[in-house]
Structures are given as structure tokens and as C-alpha cells.
Scaffold this motif. Sequence first.
Motif, PDB file in Angstrom:
ATOM      1  N   LEU A  85      45.585  42.257  39.654  1.00 35.94           N
ATOM      2  CA  LEU A  85      45.205  40.899  40.049  1.00 35.94           C
ATOM      3  C   LEU A  85      44.602  40.156  38.859  1.00 35.94           C
ATOM      4  CD1 LEU A  85      45.386  39.603  42.823  1.00 35.94           C
ATOM      5  CD2 LEU A  85      42.990  40.079  43.149  1.00 35.94           C
ATOM      6  N   PHE A  86      43.788  40.891  38.128  1.00 36.52           N
ATOM      7  CA  PHE A  86      43.145  40.400  36.934  1.00 36.52           C
ATOM      8  C   PHE A  86      44.162  39.834  35.946  1.00 36.52           C
ATOM      9  CE2 PHE A  86      39.500  41.430  34.100  1.00 36.52           C
ATOM     10  CZ  PHE A  86      38.562  41.009  34.982  1.00 36.52           C
ATOM     11  N   LEU A  89      50.758  30.842  36.469  1.00 32.35           N
ATOM     12  CA  LEU A  89      51.428  31.076  37.749  1.00 32.35           C
ATOM     13  C   LEU A  89      52.401  29.971  38.103  1.00 32.35           C
ATOM     14  CD1 LEU A  89      48.543  32.407  39.959  1.00 32.35           C
ATOM     15  CD2 LEU A  89      50.250  33.662  38.715  1.00 32.35           C
ATOM     16  N   MET A 148      46.103  36.757  37.228  1.00 29.37           N
ATOM     17  CA  MET A 148      45.341  35.513  37.218  1.00 29.37           C
ATOM     18  C   MET A 148      45.271  34.891  35.828  1.00 29.37           C
ATOM     19  SD  MET A 148      42.292  36.385  39.731  1.00 29.37           S
ATOM     20  CE  MET A 148      42.594  36.486  41.469  1.00 29.37           C
ATOM     21  N   LEU A 149      45.380  35.735  34.808  1.00 29.75           N
ATOM     22  CA  LEU A 149      45.300  35.201  33.457  1.00 29.75           C
ATOM     23  C   LEU A 149      46.641  34.622  33.000  1.00 29.75           C
ATOM     24  CD1 LEU A 149      43.129  37.988  31.836  1.00 29.75           C
ATOM     25  CD2 LEU A 149      42.411  35.727  32.528  1.00 29.75           C
ATOM     26  N   ALA A 192      44.056  50.630  45.982  1.00 28.18           N
ATOM     27  CA  ALA A 192      43.571  49.327  46.427  1.00 28.18           C
ATOM     28  C   ALA A 192      42.340  48.894  45.639  1.00 28.18           C
ATOM     29  CB  ALA A 192      43.265  49.375  47.922  1.00 28.18           C
ATOM     30  N   GLY A 193      41.460  49.870  45.310  1.00 26.91           N
ATOM     31  CA  GLY A 193      40.189  49.494  44.719  1.00 26.91           C
ATOM     32  C   GLY A 193      40.207  49.379  43.206  1.00 26.91           C
ATOM     33  N   ASN A 244      54.231  33.283  45.199  1.00 30.88           N
ATOM     34  CA  ASN A 244      53.007  33.325  44.408  1.00 30.88           C
ATOM     35  C   ASN A 244      52.648  34.783  44.076  1.00 30.88           C
ATOM     36  OD1 ASN A 244      50.377  33.292  43.515  1.00 30.88           O
ATOM     37  ND2 ASN A 244      49.787  31.620  44.859  1.00 30.88           N
ATOM     38  N   MET A 268      48.107  40.711  46.749  1.00 32.94           N
ATOM     39  CA  MET A 268      47.236  40.926  47.910  1.00 32.94           C
ATOM     40  C   MET A 268      48.002  41.592  49.045  1.00 32.94           C
ATOM     41  SD  MET A 268      44.301  40.193  46.987  1.00 32.94           S
ATOM     42  CE  MET A 268      43.399  40.362  48.502  1.00 32.94           C
ATOM     43  N   MET A 277      44.925  47.872  41.764  1.00 31.21           N
ATOM     44  CA  MET A 277      45.325  46.526  42.140  1.00 31.21           C
ATOM     45  C   MET A 277      44.358  45.464  41.647  1.00 31.21           C
ATOM     46  SD  MET A 277      48.213  46.694  43.221  1.00 31.21           S
ATOM     47  CE  MET A 277      48.395  44.976  43.554  1.00 31.21           C
ATOM     48  N   VAL A 278      43.073  45.841  41.493  1.00 29.65           N
ATOM     49  CA  VAL A 278      42.123  44.873  40.939  1.00 29.65           C
ATOM     50  C   VAL A 278      42.541  44.496  39.522  1.00 29.65           C
ATOM     51  CG1 VAL A 278      39.745  44.543  40.228  1.00 29.65           C
ATOM     52  CG2 VAL A 278      40.231  45.625  42.372  1.00 29.65           C
ATOM     53  N   LEU A 279      42.956  45.509  38.751  1.00 25.66           N
ATOM     54  CA  LEU A 279      43.392  45.244  37.373  1.00 25.66           C
ATOM     55  C   LEU A 279      44.676  44.402  37.376  1.00 25.66           C
ATOM     56  CD1 LEU A 279      42.636  48.644  35.678  1.00 25.66           C
ATOM     57  CD2 LEU A 279      41.304  46.562  35.649  1.00 25.66           C
ATOM     58  N   VAL A 306      48.050  45.186  48.397  1.00 23.12           N
ATOM     59  CA  VAL A 306      46.778  45.793  48.803  1.00 23.12           C
ATOM     60  C   VAL A 306      46.794  46.060  50.300  1.00 23.12           C
ATOM     61  CG1 VAL A 306      44.309  45.436  48.973  1.00 23.12           C
ATOM     62  CG2 VAL A 306      45.501  44.715  46.939  1.00 23.12           C
ATOM     63  N   VAL A 348      49.938  36.160  43.131  1.00 23.36           N
ATOM     64  CA  VAL A 348      48.666  36.630  43.688  1.00 23.36           C
ATOM     65  C   VAL A 348      48.851  37.053  45.142  1.00 23.36           C
ATOM     66  CG1 VAL A 348      46.341  35.931  44.308  1.00 23.36           C
ATOM     67  CG2 VAL A 348      47.262  35.309  42.113  1.00 23.36           C
ATOM     68  N   THR A 349      49.643  36.261  45.894  1.00 28.58           N
ATOM     69  CA  THR A 349      49.921  36.638  47.278  1.00 28.58           C
ATOM     70  C   THR A 349      50.640  37.981  47.326  1.00 28.58           C
ATOM     71  OG1 THR A 349      50.175  34.310  47.742  1.00 28.58           O
ATOM     72  CG2 THR A 349      50.921  35.817  49.428  1.00 28.58           C
TER      73      THR A 349
END
Lengths: 187, 377
Positions: A68-69, A76, A72-73, A60-61, A24, A30, A64-66, A33, A26-27
Motif C-alpha cells: 500500500l505504501f 495513481l 501510494m507513492l 495482511a499486517g 484504483n 485493500m 500488504m502495508v508495504l 487484504v 489502492v482499492t
Amino acid sequence: MEVLFYIFSAIMIVSGLGVVASRNPVTSAMCLVGSFLGLAALFIQLDAFFIGIIQILVYAGAVMVLFLFIIMLLDLKAEEKKSVNYMAFAGGLILALIFMVQLSAVLSNFEAGDVGFTPRQAQLTLDKDLAGLPESANEKLREDKLPDVHLVGRMIFTKYNFPLQVVGVLLLVSTVGVIILSKRKLS
Amino acid sequence: MTELLTILYSLIEPTIKIVVLVFMVILPMVAYSVYAERRFSALLQDRVGPNRVGIPFTKISLAGLGQPMADGLKFILKEDLTPGHVRKFYYWLAPALTMVPALLTCAVLPFGGHLKLPFFDEPFQMVIADLDVGILFVFAIASLGVYGIVLAGWASNSKYPFIGGVRSSSQMISYEISLGLSVIPILMIYGDLNLGSIVQQQHEKGWALLPVTLDGFMPVFSFRDIVLLVPLLISFVIFVTSLFAETNRLPFDLPECETELVAGYHTEYSSMKFALFFLGEYAAMIIGSGFAVTLFLGGWSLPFGWGGNGEESLFWGLVAIGTFFAKVIGFILFFIWVRWSIPRFRYDQLMRLGWVFFFEIALFNILLTAGILMFFG
């Protein structure tokens, strides 16, 4: 405090494996991170507070947020069902092995490798009063503490001022480029 | 063996501070700020509010002070429902990821000067971790808080939570920038990232926003500090407004905007998991207020350089702690007051405000501060 070193290294290795092994995305993100957080903790153990904190703040802040963003779009389900490409897997494994062999070859010839692991205060060979530093930072230097933010800032803005400006221009160019690319119609 | 003992011994002091500050002060404050929110909003709207719950099985109501306990009990006893369509692991992880960063940041918050306890030679410093990179630590850890919300929105696997999560994360990323830029003038003026020494300097020379000390009854101030009030006031306005956006409070609570998104990213959550989101928001609000007070309003110090930092006597140490929490409570009441007085922004207005106004003004403000500092040498 060697225990902490091993704990954070274990976190880094496990989450590093998680990045490549999980199906996955997303995993994977993460886990990356988690690996960054472990790395930041290692930096902090070496008294490099500034680099450790920046590691969290930037990678990390923000980065990686971008990531993940974007992940998610995406779709998957398709990614999870994809079969493993064995050729790529073998190639990656061989590359990693070559890298490990080289690393161990270098480290076995490296004298500092014989020194036991004792994270110690960075030995300051600098003059105790540095020009351009505020008094609070000089006071820390005299007490053999490391005002690392002040030292990094002083270095960047005096000795490496020109490269800093170049990096700034480079970032500006890429920002402008992104805006042009995202606005297809220019009028 | 002795090494291990010294390590364990050195852990005693931080552990006591963590237990007392986080579990005995911040968490009850979180519970009671929910109560304060309900009572204060009732006052503003000319209602009564929750004033009944007091000591159980008696008629003593204590103005409803038992309400948070009853609410907590209700959340624990409620059915904990995990919908069938969610991604289980991240669905369970998300509430913890919003609560933990919010509480972690209070590690560097100086909630008092020093405390000189009887039977101890050295006064204790009233901060859990006296980090030299205090402010950066706060921004780093606070930026991890967005993961909880993004993952909650994604793991819920339905439309409204997802839109809420996406909105929230873009909002938080946008306002982090103006939040960070608005603090830079403070750093330029005090020349330090350590929150403790920033407050100590404000204690000696007057607060950032009240740079006056009293010598008897004669006010003492320097012309430079008065001129610096201009950029500091701009910074303060940007910082506080961005704080509202960062903590997803009205007028910027777009991620959970009821009329459009049901309840946003926590639509699919129930009982204690919902409560964790709810409490995480309040914890972030309390600690955000703590930082606003620390950076701009002198932290634990009394105005006009009165009192001491507690190194000499126990009395001034306790006064400093009391001052800090009084200021924080005042700031929380300001948060609540704004929530119940100002209508919600539209999403495009929010993004416009962040990127077109605050970002540029904050950048210009840094330039202005640098100019003033250069002019006065």
C-alpha cells in the motif's frame, strides 16, 4: 457452522474479484487484504489457528502495508486512465478457465470430495505424549485438542531444522543485497 | 433446528462478555482517560484543569466528572465537514479502521480469573475468547491498525496528512518488530501463547517481574526466577517503550507533531470522525496497558500468590477483576505522566532508537534468556 464457511468464502470471492476488477490500485490492495482476512477465517474454522493468525500477521499486517505504501507513492491518476488490454484480459480468462476445468476434474475423482462439509477436530494419530513438548501441550494432546503452535515448532526445529537454517541464510543474503543496492556508493 | 438453538445458546455468554467489557468498561474508560489526562496534566503543570462540568443545571460540579459526556455531545453536534478534495470512500473508512482493531484485541485479554456466579455450576472464565494463540492474535490484529492511519493520510489528499501517515506507518512497522521480539522471552519462560495460562502461572509462582510468593511471612523464590529477572526487565523496558511508539503517544507522537505537521494524518478530519481517531488512540493505549500488565505484572493476580483465581468463591473472582483494572489504571496514569514530562524525540532519533538499539538488544535478550533457561535446565 456451515453458514460461516459460506460467509467467509463469499467475502474471499468478492474481494478477489475486486482485486482484478477495480481501476484504483489502492482499492485492489485493500481488496487483497479482505481476501487474506477471509482466508485466515477459513483456516481458523479448520482449527488451524496458528496458520490463520500468521496469515493475518504476515500478509495482511506486514506485506500488504508495504504494498500500500509503495502504491501510494506512485502516480495513481495515470494508472486509472489506462485502457484495458483486451488480449491480456482474454488470456487471463482462458487461463482461469483451464485451471477451473482441471480443478473440477481432480475433485470429481477425489474420494474425499463426497464427504459432506463438517469441519472437525483434526484426528490425531500421533503418540499422546510427544518428547520436547511442554507439559501444557501434552495435556492438550491427551484431551484430543490440537496445540498446533507447539507441534509446528517441534516439527520445524527438529525434523526440518536444516531447511530452516537455509531459509534463514537466504533471508540474510537478501537483506544484505537490499542494503548494497540501496547504497549506491560504497566506500 | 436444535443445532441452531445450541449455536445461539453458545453465543449468549460471549455476547454478554463483549457488551459488558467493550461497551460498559473499555469505552467509558476511554472517555475517562481523556478526562484523567487533562486533570493529571493540570496537576503536573500546577493548573486547575477541567473541574466544572457536573450535573447539568445545578451547581454540583463533582470535580468535573461530567466533562467526558459534554465532550462527547460536543463532538456529535459539531458540523461534520468532508472537504471537497478528499477520496470519499477511504476518507470515511479510515477512522473506523483505527478504532476497530484497537477494540478487537481485547477479545483475548484475560480481565479476571473465573467468576463463580450463584445458580451456575461452572465458574465463568473472565476472557471473551480463550485462544491458544492469544499473543499472536493480538499482534496480528494490532498490525491491522496501521491501515487506518495510512489510508487517512492518503485519502485526505493533502501534504501534511500524507507526510503524517507515511511517518506513522513506518514508525509502527519498525516498532512492531521490537515489540514482538521483546515478548519472546516471556513465551520461552512460560512455554505457552495462551494469555490466560500465562497469568495463571504468574498467579501460582509470582509475577514475571516479582517472582516471589509468601508462605506465611517467609518469602519463597527460586534462584532461576531471580536470574531471569535480568532479561525480563530488559524486555519490559523495550515492550513499554515500543508501546509508546505503537500508540503514537509522546515522546514518540511524530505522526501528529504539531510544530511540523499541523495535526498529522487527521488534519482534514472534523467532529466525530476526528473523535474516532482520538478515541482509537486512547483505546489502543488502554488495551496496550492491559497487555503489559498481563504479560509482565501478573494480570489479574494479587502479588505474592495471595488470593485465588475465583474458581472457588465469588469474592476472589471479583477481587481478581478489580486487581486487573486497578493495575491497568495505574499503567494509564504512567502513560500520562510520561507524556507530560518527557520532550518529543526527533524523527531520525526515533528510527535510530528502534532499529539500532531496541532491535539488537531484544535479539540479544532472547539469546540471554535461552542461555539462562538452558543453564538451569
